[in-house]
Every structure is written in structure tokens, then in C-alpha cells.
Design a protein around this motif. Structure first.
Motif, PDB file in Angstrom:
ATOM      1  N   PHE A  36      -2.700  -5.654   3.034  1.00  0.00           N
ATOM      2  CA  PHE A  36      -2.409  -7.047   3.387  1.00  0.00           C
ATOM      3  C   PHE A  36      -1.048  -7.462   2.828  1.00  0.00           C
ATOM      4  N   PHE A  37      -0.799  -7.066   1.571  1.00  0.00           N
ATOM      5  CA  PHE A  37       0.454  -7.446   0.927  1.00  0.00           C
ATOM      6  C   PHE A  37       1.654  -6.852   1.686  1.00  0.00           C
ATOM      7  N   PRO A  83     -11.575   0.930  -4.925  1.00  0.00           N
ATOM      8  CA  PRO A  83     -10.634   1.525  -3.956  1.00  0.00           C
ATOM      9  C   PRO A  83     -10.568   0.708  -2.668  1.00  0.00           C
ATOM     10  N   MET A  84     -11.711   0.176  -2.245  1.00  0.00           N
ATOM     11  CA  MET A  84     -11.765  -0.642  -1.028  1.00  0.00           C
ATOM     12  C   MET A  84     -10.878  -1.883  -1.180  1.00  0.00           C
ATOM     13  N   HIS A  85     -11.026  -2.549  -2.326  1.00  0.00           N
ATOM     14  CA  HIS A  85     -10.240  -3.762  -2.541  1.00  0.00           C
ATOM     15  C   HIS A  85      -8.751  -3.441  -2.629  1.00  0.00           C
ATOM     16  N   LEU A  86      -8.418  -2.321  -3.274  1.00  0.00           N
ATOM     17  CA  LEU A  86      -7.001  -1.951  -3.401  1.00  0.00           C
ATOM     18  C   LEU A  86      -6.388  -1.685  -2.021  1.00  0.00           C
ATOM     19  N   MET A  87      -7.161  -1.036  -1.144  1.00  0.00           N
ATOM     20  CA  MET A  87      -6.655  -0.775   0.222  1.00  0.00           C
ATOM     21  C   MET A  87      -6.408  -2.092   0.953  1.00  0.00           C
ATOM     22  N   MET A 139       0.423   1.462   6.113  1.00  0.00           N
ATOM     23  CA  MET A 139      -0.329   0.513   5.288  1.00  0.00           C
ATOM     24  C   MET A 139      -1.296  -0.308   6.134  1.00  0.00           C
ATOM     25  N   GLY A 140      -0.965  -0.483   7.409  1.00  0.00           N
ATOM     26  CA  GLY A 140      -1.882  -1.181   8.320  1.00  0.00           C
ATOM     27  C   GLY A 140      -3.178  -0.406   8.482  1.00  0.00           C
ATOM     28  N   VAL A 141      -3.052   0.926   8.495  1.00  0.00           N
ATOM     29  CA  VAL A 141      -4.255   1.765   8.615  1.00  0.00           C
ATOM     30  C   VAL A 141      -5.098   1.618   7.346  1.00  0.00           C
ATOM     31  N   ALA A 142      -4.418   1.639   6.173  1.00  0.00           N
ATOM     32  CA  ALA A 142      -5.148   1.472   4.906  1.00  0.00           C
ATOM     33  C   ALA A 142      -5.888   0.129   4.912  1.00  0.00           C
ATOM     34  N   PHE A 143      -5.219  -0.899   5.404  1.00  0.00           N
ATOM     35  CA  PHE A 143      -5.816  -2.239   5.458  1.00  0.00           C
ATOM     36  C   PHE A 143      -7.087  -2.225   6.326  1.00  0.00           C
TER      37      PHE A 143
END
Ligand code: SF4
Ligand code: SF4
Length: 684
Positions: A101-102, A92-96, A137-141
Motif C-alpha cells: 500500500f505504501f 508477514p500478511m500485514h507487512l505485505m 509491490m502491487g502483487v505483494a499488496f
């Protein structure tokens, strides 16, 4: 109308300075990438990525482009491997981080298109949605990056704790991730975090300097702007440059840090081979004559794709986490192997000493690492290629060298004579090809199936079931030779080729089209590796054929009591050949599942020639697997491979010497279930 002005408050000289710095940082990044590409180009041309029309995937044909696009969509954008890995691996960490980032990368690209092209679309509702998505998405990143830093901190803390334990230096070096690497990781994560946070600050500074009624569409920046109050144009520009300094730094360090995988993985996955996981690349005599060498000694002996894949490694450690050898304390660490080969190639050094022979021979070729790797690195190809070179230079000794000699002299890996291959048939009236019988299936028995006392029970049970179901089959008896699978995986390529040619000519003599075997290693080799030697066969594992007979009503499925049977998936059946349902169907799906099951199964430690190598008790992968299987509470362990049967049989005696644990092949369980049924079913 809601929109954003480019270069708000910027003078022409300031814009010019920005373009110069962008150019310089990107040029520096490009120069580093070019130096990596030069290293890749030292490798062998990629001749195994051919389309059906025989043209290389690297030539942009329609089929090649389809191949690239599909792989990028599935493995890069879809993150297939990361999504299928265990949450424990930080999925989950890598997916975030990835999707965050994408999104930020895509948003910057769209903004640049709007700024520098005649197409203007950055306004209205699109702009509001754009701001909202980018903000979220910036927060997820940022959460993903903080999570990654915390994981690294906790890992490092436990590593430092363990460093107090007195372990041999070599073991510490290979089993621990170097401190310098951890420091590197913290710099990378710190840089990403600062870029994310300063991005929000920049957004808030813009809103503070030039407030707009639609600023709510970027809630994080909006909240920050309200908190910090009004900004002058100068203050806004200071924050702008502060953010850009980190972006320029990011461009400069990207190819140097493990973060480079964000670029390299695109190329690796786009050009990925369609070669099945269980197929090893052949070496031709012409190649040996040309290079005067067998296998891989230096990095330049690898293919360009393999060299490129080393640079795509994200050093996530998923390969090491699943490695059965590493998990019992051996020196083999697949993540480290990738780094060692990369480092040796860069320094122009020999690969085997960089990896260490003990680590190289510890591999069971179980392919767990290959299955787990998000960037599709093929560790087994790399390891076997280096083994080939060691074997050709006479660096293999002990029991595995004896196995090679036995295979060469008797065509049986255990050194039994050809006539003993028919001993199990006594009194069973087994049809033989040489007697001219008609048959649909060749029943391929294998070295273990013909001569190991326990594996012979599987062979007999399978033959009896085939007869009972009315299947027309025949055996080769003394005309059968070892497939050469153990020899090939140990690294003795030409002994494998000799055995493959010998068997292929026997198949041709008897017109063999379909094969059934109880050994997943034989199945894999016959199915994927014999085509090159003229034997294009339909190959089935006995569980597949028996399951077909059960589904047609020709045999009854076994019905074990709930909780009684745990099934051990053989690596070469479940992972390498993607078959894990047929064995479960034969047991009416009444199996208790151990922690590692189906394609994520845990190796028993017999593959890759390890069956014939010495093992200390504490380092037997089979003991660990047995403990896992018995932790389910099962009193019967079901197997579908003669190698697994031998390994787990010994381990059960060691792990549970006082318990009544049964070890049976699927065929034996089915035989019990069919014992009381009519001699031959009417359907056949
Ligand atoms: S080889 Fe693959 S699985 Fe292993 S550390 Fe590198 S990217 Fe991760
Ligand atoms: S193939 Fe299996 S034993 Fe070999 S490195 Fe990979 S996970 Fe480890």
C-alpha cells in the motif's frame, strides 16, 4: 524516451469532472476526520509529552520534530512492532499489505508531483524502475489482502462453530468478535482488493490502447494486455473511470473503517510518550479539587493522545492474543476495551459500565498488550485510570479492599506489623541503616520478601551472597514501608503517594543513592515512580547486581545440568524493565526456554493487585504458565520475583501434585553454587 502520458485521450470536460469528484470525495473524508479530531479535543491537554527543555512536543521545536520523525521512521515505516510479533499473528500478511500500500501511495504521489509541478522526472530509466517496483509491490499488496480475507474467513468459521456451545451471554459478547465487525472487514478487504485488481486492469488497458516498446517494465500489466488484446480509446477510458470510482469510494469510507489506522497511527506514534512502560501518571490534589473527581469516568477525562490512540487501533487482536487473563477464559479482552472506551466516548457514556467491572479488575498490568500493540496504545494507563475512579467511588470490595486497608494501617500489603520486617534477620547479623553503618547499597526487602516464608528464603540467600561478595549494604528493617505499588495499580493513587513520600523521606534521612531489591515490582516503582517524590535512585534487581559480582569474579555462576532448569521471566523485570539477560548469565545460560520467554513472557497473574483477588482454579494464569514451564521437561523452575514465587508455588502443587518439582529463586541457585567457596572473595 520511456514515460507515460497523463490523462491519455481525456478531454478538458472529462478532466474537470475528475477534479470535481476528487475534491468532493476528499472533502467528505476531511469532514469525517474533523469530527474525530473534535472528539480528541474534548480530552485533557497533553502535558506529559515534554522535551528536556520543558516544551511540548506538539510545538514544532527542533527536538520535537526529531521525536516525531524518529518515531514515524521506527514504528510506521519500519513497522517495528509488527515485525517483532509472531508470524501466527499475521505479521508477514500485514507487512505485505503495508509495504504494498505504501509503495502504491508513494508512486501515486510522485506521479502527481510530476504532473502538477514544474519538475518533470517521470521518464527514462527512473520510469522503467518505477514501473517495475510498483508492479511487483502491487502483487505483494494483493497477496496480503487475499491472505487477510482468508484468515478472517477461517476465524469466522471457527467462531460460528463455537457459537453452538452453550456459553453465558456476557462471555460470548466479550470474547467473540461481533459478526458486524467481520462483515465490515470483508467490505474493507474487498475494496482494497478491487482497487488493486482494477489498477492492474487500468495499466493493461493503457498498454492495449497505446502499446509502447518499454511496456515490459510493468510485467503484470504487460502480460494482462497481451492476454486481453487491443483496446479502443473509449474502452480504455471506461476502465479508467471504473478504477477511479473505487478510489473515490476508498476516500469516503477510509475514516469510517478500521483502515483509518493508516492515518491515525502516524499521529499516535509521532506524539508517543517517552514515559517508561512501568510508570503510571500521578494525580495531584489540585487536579482533584478542580475536577472534583479522581481518575477517569468519561472519555473526556482521558488525555487527547489517549483518545487519538483509540482511533488508531487497527483491531488486529495482538493485545488480546497475549493477554494472560483472556487466555484463561476471563472476560478481559484488551482489544474490546479499546473499542468500548472509543464507543463510550463517542456516545458520551461512562466508561466503566461499557467495559464491565469484571473485565477491569481482571487485568494484572503485565503490559503484554502494551508491548504487542503496533500503534503503541497504552492499555494499562487506560485500565488503571478507570480503576482509580471506581476505587474513589467505593466500588472495590473483598480481599483487594482488605489489602488496601492493611497497606494503609500497617504499611505491609499482607497486614504484618512493622516489627515483623526484621524477623528474617535473626541470627544473620544484617546491617541496619539506623545503626549508622556505612553502605553503598540499600537492600530493599519488600513486604513479601520480609514476611512470606518462601520469599524470605530468597531474601536470606541474597543477603548471604552480598556479604560473601563483600558488598557494603544495609537494610531499613522496620523503617521500610510497602512501596505502594499494589495500591497504585489497583487504583488507590493517594495511598501510593503517601507510602512513596514516607519511604522517600527515609531515603533522604540515610542518604540512600543505590538500591538493590529481589522484587521487580518494588524495583519498577522505586526506579520510575519515586523520582517525583524526591527519591532519585539507582535501582537494581538482585539478578543484575549478582551478575555484576559474578562478572567481576566475586561470586560463581550456577551451572545447572542441561535441560534441568526453566526460568520464568517476571513481567516487571523482562518486559517492563527490559532485563532478561542477567538472570540467564547467573545460570550460565543453561536454561530451557518456555514458549513465552524474555520480554514476551507470560504473566503469573499476580500483578495489578491480582495477588489479593479471588481466582477460580480454572482461571489461574499461574496454572497455565506452570504447564508451559514444565512442558520444557525441566524439573526446577527458577524465579526472580517473590510474587511469581507465591503464584507458581501454588500452581505446581495443583498442576503436578505427584512430581518432584523444585521452585527456587535465582539467589538460591547461586547460593548453592557458592556454598563451597571461600567466605569472602579477595577482589572486594
Ligand atoms: S489495541 Fe493495538 S494490539 Fe490491540 S487490537 Fe488495537 S492495534 Fe491491535
Ligand atoms: S496488562 Fe496484561 S492482563 Fe492487562 S489487559 Fe494487558 S495483557 Fe491483559
Amino acid at each position: 524516451m520511456p514515460t507515460r502520458e497523463e490523462f491519455l485521450y481525456f478531454s478538458t470536460p472529462e478532466k474537470l469532472l475528475f477534479y470535481i469528484l476528487v475534491f468532493l470525495s476528499l472533502a467528505y473524508m476531511a469532514s469525517q476526520i474533523i469530527s474525530r479530531v473534535r472528539l480528541w479535543l474534548q480530552g485533557k491537554p497533553i502535558d506529559w509529552y515534554k522535551t528536556r527543555t520543558g516544551r511540548s512536543y506538539w510545538v514544532p521545536t527542533k527536538e520535537g520534530i526529531q521525536h516525531w520523525v524518529t518515531n514515524i521512521v521506527v514504528f510506521v515505516l519500519g513497522q517495528k512492532k509488527v515485525r517483532s510479533s509472531r508470524p501466527k499473528s499475521g505479521a508477514p500478511m500485514h507487512l505485505m499489505i503495508f509495504y504494498g500500500f505504501f509503495t502504491l501511495f508513494l508512486a501515486t504521489t510522485l506521479f502527481a508531483i510530476n504532473t502538477y509541478s514544474p519538475i518533470k522526472f517521470h521518464h527514462g530509466n527512473y520510469y522503467l524502475a518505477y514501473e517495475m517496483v510498483v508492479d511487483i509491490m502491487g502483487v505483494a499488496f494483493l497477496i496480503g489482502v487475499a491472505w487477510a480475507a482468508m484468515r478472517r474467513y477461517l476465524n469466522l468459521k471457527s467462531e460460528l462453530g463455537r457459537a453452538m456451545v452453550d456459553e453465558p451471554k456476557q462471555l460470548i459478547q466479550r470474547r467473540r468478535w461481533p459478526m458486524s465487525q467481520s462483515a465490515n472487514d470483508f467490505w474493507t478487504l474487498g475494496l482494497l482488493f478491487i482497487m488493486g485488481v482494477t489498477g492492474y486492469w487500468l495499466e493493461a488497458a493503457r498498454m492495449s490502447a497505446d502499446p509502447q516498446p518499454f511496456d515490459w517494465s510493468a510485467p503484470v500489466g504487460h502480460l494482462w494486455a497481451q492476454f486481453q488484446g487491443p483496446f479502443s480509446p473509449l474502452a480504455y477510458k471506461v476502465v479508467w473511470w471504473f478504477h477511479m470510482v473505487w478510489v473515490f469510494a476508498f476516500f469516503c469510507v477510509l475514516p469510517k473503517m478500521r483502515l483509518r489506522h493508516v492515518m491515525m497511527a502516524i499521529f499516535t506514534t509521532a506524539g508517543k510518550s517517552d514515559t517508561p512502560m512501568g510508570k503510571l501518571k500521578s494525580i495531584s490534589m489540585e487536579e482533584v479539587e478542580q475536577t472534583e473527581q479522581i481518575g477517569v469516568k468519561f472519555g473526556k477525562d482521558l488525555s487527547r493522545w489517549h483518545l487519538m490512540s483509540l482511533d488508531a487501533c487497527m483491531e488486529c487482536g495482538r493485545c488480546t492474543e497475549v493477554c494472560p487473563a483472556w487466555n484463561v477464559g476471563k472476560l478481559l479482552n484488551p482489544k474490546q476495551i479499546v473499542q468500548d472506551i472509543r464507543g463510550a466516548h463517542q456516545a458520551g457514556l461512562e466508561i466503566a459500565p461499557a467495559i464491565g467491572e469484571e473485565a477491569l479488575w481482571a487485568c494484572t498490568t503485565c503490559n503484554a498488550c502494551v508491548e504487542a500493540c503496533p500503534v503503541l496504545i497504552r492499555h494499562v494507563d487506560l485500565i488503571v485510570d478507570v480503576r482509580r475512579n471506581l476505587v474513589s467511588e467505593g466500588q472495590l470490595s473483598g480481599s483487594s479492599a482488605t489489602m488496601l486497608r492493611q497497606t494503609a494501617s500497617t504499611s505491609n500489603a499482607w497486614g504484618q506489623s512493622a516489627s515483623t520486617r526484621e524477623d528474617w534477620m535473626k541470627g544473620l547479623d544484617i546491617p541496619l541503616c539506623r545503626d549508622g553503618v556505612e553502605f553503598d547499597f540499600l537492600f530493599w526487602v519488600g513486604c513479601a520478601g520480609a514476611t512470606d516464608p518462601n520469599a524470605v528464603k530468597t531474601t536470606k540467600a541474597t543477603a548471604e551472597l552480598l556479604k560473601k561478595a563483600g558488598v557494603k549494604f544495609a537494610c531499613l528493617g522496620k523503617e521500610e514501608a510497602c512501596t505502594g505499588d499494589p495500591a497504585r495499580r489497583v487504583g488507590e493513587e493517594f495511598l501510593f503517594q503517601e507510602k512513596a513520600q514516607q519511604n522517600a523521606s527515609v531515603f533522604e534521612k540515610y542518604g540512600v543513592k543505590k538500591v538493590v531489591t529481589t522484587c521487580p515490582h518494588c524495583m519498577n516503582s522505586l526506579k520510575h515512580e519515586y523520582g517525583e517524590f524526591g527519591a532519585n535512585l539507582e535501582v537494581y534487581h538482585h539478578s543484575q547486581l549478582l551478575q555484576d559480582l559474578v562478572s567481576k569474579g566475586s561470586l560463581l555462576a550456577a551451572k545447572p545440568k542441561r535441560g534441568e532448569v526453566a526460568f520464568h521471566d517476571p513481567c516487571y523485570l523482562a518486559r517492563v524493565n527490559e532485563e532478561s539477560q542477567a538472570p540467564r548469565d547467573l545460570l550460565s545460560n543453561e536454561v530451557v526456554e518456555p514458549e513465552h520467554a524474555k520480554h514476551k513472557t507470560l504473566c503469573c497473574g499476580a500483578g495489578g493487585g491480582r495477588m489479593w483477588m479471588e481466582e477460580t482454579l480454572a482461571q489461574r494464569p499461574a496454572n497455565r504458565r506452570t504447564e508451559e514451564l514444565l512442558a520444557t521437561g525441566a524439573t526446577t523452575v527458577a524465579v526472580g520475583c517473590p510474587f511469581c514465587r507465591i503464584m507458581l508455588g501454588d500452581s505446581i502443587k495443583q498442576v503436578r501434585p505427584n512430581d518432584e518439582i523444585k521452585l527456587l529463586d535465582l539467589a538460591e541457585l547461586l547460593q548453592e553454587a557458592n556454598a563451597a567457596s571461600p567466605e569472602t572473595y579477595p577482589n572486594n
